[in-house]
Motif scaffolding. Structure first.
Motif, PDB file in Angstrom:
ATOM      1  N   UNK A  75      -8.303 -12.391  -6.888  1.00 55.95           N
ATOM      2  CA  UNK A  75      -9.034 -13.205  -7.857  1.00 55.95           C
ATOM      3  C   UNK A  75      -9.201 -12.402  -9.139  1.00 55.95           C
ATOM      4  N   UNK A  76      -9.556 -13.104 -10.220  1.00 52.42           N
ATOM      5  CA  UNK A  76      -9.814 -12.397 -11.478  1.00 52.42           C
ATOM      6  C   UNK A  76     -11.022 -11.483 -11.322  1.00 52.42           C
ATOM      7  N   UNK A  77     -10.937 -10.308 -11.932  1.00 57.31           N
ATOM      8  CA  UNK A  77     -12.074  -9.382 -12.005  1.00 57.31           C
ATOM      9  C   UNK A  77     -12.289  -9.044 -13.482  1.00 57.31           C
ATOM     10  N   UNK A  78     -13.440  -9.305 -14.084  1.00 56.25           N
ATOM     11  CA  UNK A  78     -14.547 -10.058 -13.510  1.00 56.25           C
ATOM     12  C   UNK A  78     -14.166 -11.512 -13.267  1.00 56.25           C
ATOM     13  N   UNK A 102     -14.562  -2.500  -2.873  1.00 55.20           N
ATOM     14  CA  UNK A 102     -15.771  -3.316  -2.740  1.00 55.20           C
ATOM     15  C   UNK A 102     -15.737  -4.478  -3.723  1.00 55.20           C
ATOM     16  N   UNK A 103     -15.300  -4.197  -4.958  1.00 57.81           N
ATOM     17  CA  UNK A 103     -15.186  -5.249  -5.974  1.00 57.81           C
ATOM     18  C   UNK A 103     -14.299  -6.386  -5.475  1.00 57.81           C
ATOM     19  N   UNK A 104     -13.224  -6.002  -4.786  1.00 56.14           N
ATOM     20  CA  UNK A 104     -12.250  -6.995  -4.312  1.00 56.14           C
ATOM     21  C   UNK A 104     -12.680  -7.631  -2.992  1.00 56.14           C
ATOM     22  N   UNK A 105     -13.814  -7.235  -2.468  1.00 55.01           N
ATOM     23  CA  UNK A 105     -14.311  -7.857  -1.232  1.00 55.01           C
ATOM     24  C   UNK A 105     -13.725  -7.257   0.033  1.00 55.01           C
ATOM     25  N   UNK A 119     -10.702  -7.000 -16.436  1.00 54.44           N
ATOM     26  CA  UNK A 119     -10.393  -5.748 -15.724  1.00 54.44           C
ATOM     27  C   UNK A 119      -9.075  -5.923 -14.964  1.00 54.44           C
ATOM     28  N   UNK A 120      -8.976  -6.999 -14.189  1.00 54.13           N
ATOM     29  CA  UNK A 120      -7.771  -7.271 -13.393  1.00 54.13           C
ATOM     30  C   UNK A 120      -7.521  -8.770 -13.352  1.00 54.13           C
TER      31      UNK A 120
END
Ligand code: AMP
Ligand code: MG
Length: 406
Positions: free
Chosen positions: A43-46, A167-170, A144-145
């Protein structure tokens, strides 16, 4: 018997070890391990456009001409905290109070930071004291991504920032190369373990605590397998038991030319011995073999020798087992602040040194203390090993290559 060049000994050891199998671990246990999967952003980050500042979400065009002398007044149409969303879109000519990390409301395209605003007494109107451009302080979705980006490849050594990214990516678990369990023994009838007073001819066991700490410092899992007497049967039983539960074994002592050097004779009898006399000082004798398929590193007994032998021969191989492709300590070239003298003997000497940065930024070295292989205090004061090639040594102001121990 002629001495083996260090590089040959290192190659022989490296050739006989291989990375361990892979396993899944919780991300908070993965630091220092080698990633064995690829990681992509799904998914998009943020995940949504949000504000990078506390302030007011506006339409940039509504701030045109605003300045400290002639502010633009906008009605405050609501408040958006981090973790919540606006209950309606922003309309032309309005502002919404917004906190760092909160989603930009539909209709807004910029944020005026709080420092550029003043709010009236009844908190209904904000005066904007400066113009902002479209996109001001807005962090777009995917900044960011972007969704679909391949982020990490197998082989990276996991750092805290990687764990933050997981962690950001779950991700809660990742596939990694197993961390080797490294069993450490000391051997020698003269050794006293624990606080008892020393009897005649006795010394304290310093190698085992030192080696366990070196193993832990390298990111490997240390396993304390205790002390062994100079007794071949006892050593054999302990090595076989250790081989069942560990991925690699380290012993200290018993690998030189003495009558009671049973680690060497045992490995010889088991038929798996590579006994080497390496062209280095300290740490000339070294035994490498396998017991029940488990690699065993027979380090010399003198405390400085066992540490140097670990650094130059065991550490790279153990890191290879943990999946590392870069298994070397960092080295630097440094100028000597004093002569580092030695005698010609066909060996490379690893002199314990203190490396410090000088005023011009170039590293400089001095001897860290006594250079005998029994003089552990010199190693304890050192942060590097200066490799001095065979010859008379180097004089003050010359350059030496230093293996950094920190
Ligand atoms: P070895 O290789 O067994 O002949 O030991 C060489 C030297 O290292 C001897 O002086 C031993 O007493 C010393 N030594 C061996 N093992 C240890 C140890 N675990 N801690 C401190 N000194 C040791
Ligand atoms: Mg011994």
């Amino acid at each position: 018997m002629s001495l083996m060049p260090l590089a040959d000994a290192q190659r022989r050891v490296m050739d006989q070890v291989a990375p361990l199998s892979t396993t899944r671990v919780p991300i908070d246990e993965s630091r220092g391990m080698v990633l064995a999967q690829s990681v992509a952003a799904d998914e998009d980050i943020p995940p949504f456009a949000n504000t990078g500042m506390d302030g007011f979400a506006v339409r940039a065009v509504d701030t045109t001409g605003a300045s400290a002398e002639s502010p633009v007044d906008l009605p405050i149409a609501g408040t958006i905290a981090a973790g919540s969303v606006a209950d309606r879109p922003l309309r032309p000519g309005e502002a919404m109070r917004i906190m760092t990390g909160a989603p930009i409301p539909d209709g807004a395209d910029a944020v005026v930071m709080v420092e550029l605003t003043a709010v009236d007494e009844d908190d209904t109107t904000v005066s904007v004291r400066g113009e902002v451009r479209s996109g001001n302080h807005v962090r777009p979705a995917g900044d960011d991504l972007k969704a679909g980006t391949e982020l990490f490849e197998p082989g990276i050594v996991i750092t805290p920032a990687h764990i933050g990214m997981f962690a950001t990516l779950g991700l809660t678990e990742v596939e990694v190369v197993r961390r080797p369990r490294v069993g450490v023994f000391s051997t020698g009838d003269e050794l006293v373990v624990g606080p008892e007073p020393l009897g005649p001819g006795q010394i304290r066991d310093s190698n085992r605590p030192q080696l366990l700490a070196l193993v832990a410092e390298a990111g490997l899992e240390p396993v304390d397998l205790g002390w062994l007497p100079d007794d071949e049967a006892a050593i054999e039983a302990a090595l076989r038991a250790g081989a069942e539960t560990c991925d690699a074994l380290l012993t200290s002592g018993g690998v030189s030319m003495g009558d009671f050097d049973f680690v060497k004779t045992l490995l010889q009898r088991l038929g798996e011995l590579n006994w080497m006399q390496i062209a280095i000082k300290p740490a000339k004798p070294f035994a490498f073999g396998t017991v029940l398929g488990t690699p065993i590193f027979g380090l010399p007994g003198n405390p400085v020798s066992s540490a140097v032998s670990f650094e130059l021969l065991a550490r790279p191989a153990l890191l290879k087992m943990m999946g590392y492709s870069d298994t070397e300590r960092r080295t630097v070239w440094a100028f000597t602040d004093e002569p580092l003298l030695r005698q010609r003997d066909g060996k490379t000497h690893f002199i314990r040194v203190r490396v410090a940065e000088s005023i011009d930024g170039a590293p400089r070295v001095r001897s860290a203390g006594g250079q005998g292989s029994h003089q552990l205090s010199g190693l304890a004061m050192a942060n590097g090993l200066a490799a001095i090639p065979d010859g008379e040594g180097v004089s003050s102001g010359e350059k030496v290559r230093v293996v950094l121990l920190t």
